[in-house]
Write an enzyme that holds these catalytic residues in place. Structure first.
Site, PDB file in Angstrom:
ATOM      1  N   SER A 173      -6.474   3.051   4.126  1.00 44.99           N
ATOM      2  CA  SER A 173      -5.796   2.302   3.051  1.00 44.99           C
ATOM      3  C   SER A 173      -6.767   1.401   2.304  1.00 44.99           C
ATOM      4  O   SER A 173      -6.447   0.271   1.949  1.00 44.99           O
ATOM      5  CB  SER A 173      -4.630   1.474   3.617  1.00 44.99           C
ATOM      6  OG  SER A 173      -3.687   1.179   2.616  1.00 44.99           O
ATOM      7  N   SER A 201       0.795  -1.235   0.000  1.00 47.29           N
ATOM      8  CA  SER A 201       0.000   0.000   0.000  1.00 47.29           C
ATOM      9  C   SER A 201       0.821   1.275   0.000  1.00 47.29           C
ATOM     10  O   SER A 201       0.246   2.372  -0.041  1.00 47.29           O
ATOM     11  CB  SER A 201      -0.975   0.005   1.184  1.00 47.29           C
ATOM     12  OG  SER A 201      -2.087  -0.814   0.895  1.00 47.29           O
ATOM     13  N   LYS A 241      -0.059   3.676  -2.679  1.00 48.32           N
ATOM     14  CA  LYS A 241      -1.070   4.733  -2.543  1.00 48.32           C
ATOM     15  C   LYS A 241      -0.447   6.115  -2.381  1.00 48.32           C
ATOM     16  O   LYS A 241      -1.139   7.130  -2.537  1.00 48.32           O
ATOM     17  CB  LYS A 241      -2.001   4.405  -1.377  1.00 48.32           C
ATOM     18  CG  LYS A 241      -2.836   3.140  -1.613  1.00 48.32           C
ATOM     19  CD  LYS A 241      -3.779   2.864  -0.461  1.00 48.32           C
ATOM     20  CE  LYS A 241      -4.706   1.675  -0.734  1.00 48.32           C
ATOM     21  NZ  LYS A 241      -4.095   0.377  -0.464  1.00 48.32           N
TER      22      LYS A 241
END
Length: 372
Positions: free
Chosen positions: A111, A51, A54
């Protein structure tokens, strides 16, 4: 005056480094004001970002707002494609919309993978277009060891980065878009009666912590980019491949602590001068989700015991979490359509909202209505 607990931590760290070989997982510490590398270990080793991906998704959304293509109040609508994303996710029904600002908070703090995809579709038109833009941005920013395959960080063998590249991306976000710092510093989101919490333990356990992002899939281990400000200095720690949330957080905090204390004085190199090694990304799946997991995690506990029960911790501060409330706009495509209007053979002329009366009147009249 140095607290006894901090002195004990420093002594334990020195002993560990003297007795055991260097830890195999990438670590990096950067002075954010000068860009100097204070410490690095395998910072150019290819790794799966999870993640941390992101960060690029957020960067391109910030850029779209800066260029006037979108605003923070623009709607982000959940598509069927977005809803297909596996957890972590919000699970909003198809056609549910929220503002880009709230979507970004959910992206960074919770997330949520489905929201990441919805942001990608909002910014890029399609996720495919957005991923192409992610890779163009990576090239533009000099992230020479990075390639993206999706906007959320779910595992793809062809999605990889390095600690060096993630640090450079995070530094760029901080420098170009400081107005969004509070998003990265938020620990808790309130949504209805739900409490959504970031996995960044430094935000409530390390004085001066300011963000940024965590990530995890089996093939990456537990990753983090963490920033902190103390006594006029701003430092950034990057850790890849932690065997647990405890290890990830404690290791990032230990890097920051040693940087602020002067134990890590610098290498004389800038982050931009670090090289990437190339090659295949390390796959942590066998060690964290496979047959070797139990032995590997036990070994990591022996090698890095900080934060375990009865052991000292770098995350021993007690900080009230920053909280933000988010909401949805509703299911935009479910709004009832207006009643059918009469058909007109010729287009209706658009008139000004106010028509002035003849001389001497002075009172504005309503806009004339078409004859029916």
């Amino acid at each position: 005056m140095v607290r006894p607990a901090k002195l004990l931590l420093a002594l334990m760290m020195a002993l560990l480094l003297a007795v055991r070989p260097a830890m195999a997982i990438p670590q990096l510490l950067i002075d954010m004001q000068s860009g100097e590398v204070l410490y690095e270990q395998q910072a150019g080793q290819p790794w799966h970002p999870a993640s941390l991906t992101k960060l690029m998704t957020a960067y391109l959304a910030f850029e779209a707002v800066a260029r006037g293509r979108l605003s923070l109040s623009s709607p982000v609508t959940m598509s069927r494609n977005a809803l297909k994303a596996p957890p972590s996710k919000m699970g909003f029904p198809v056609d549910t919309a929220l503002t880009l600002e709230d979507a970004l908070y959910i992206l960074i703090v919770k997330s949520a993978n489905d929201v990441a995809t919805a942001i990608a579709e909002t910014v890029g038109g399609t996720e495919e277009n957005f991923v192409a833009e992610m890779n163009r941005a990576a090239s533009r920013l000099g992230l020479t060891g990075t390639h993206f395959s999706n906007a959320n960080g779910l595992h793809d063998p062809d999605q990889y980065t390095t600690a060096r590249d993630m640090a450079l991306l995070a530094l760029t976000i901080r420098a170009q878009y400081p107005q969004y710092d509070d998003m990265f510093a938020t620990r808790v989101l309130r949504f209805g009666k739900s409490r959504l919490e970031s996995q960044n333990d430094l935000l409530t356990g390390y004085a001066g912590a300011t963000g940024m992002k965590t990530g995890y899939v089996c093939s990456s281990g537990l990753n983090i980019v963490a920033t902190a400000d103390r006594r006029g200095r701003s430092l950034m720690a990057v850790v890849f491949g932690g065997s647990s949330g405890r290890e990830r957080g404690e290791m990032a905090a230990s890097l920051l602590d040693r940087g602020f204390s002067g134990q890590l004085r610098g290498t004389g190199r800038l982050i931009t001068n670090l090289g990437n090694t190339g090659g295949q990304p390390t796959d942590m799946r066998p060690y964290l989700c496979g047959s070797e997991a139990a032995d590997y995690v036990a070994e990591r506990k022996r090698d890095f015991p900080f934060g375990l029960e009865g052991q000292p911790s770098y995350l021993d501060d007690d900080i009230a979490p920053r909280e933000v409330r988010v909401s949805i706009l509703g299911r935009l495509r479910d709004i009832p359509l207006p009643r059918k209007r009469p058909y007109y053979a010729a287009p209706i002329q658009i008139l000004p909202a106010v028509v002035t009366v003849e001389a001497g009147g002075g009172v504005p009249l309503p806009r004339p209505r078409p004859n029916r």
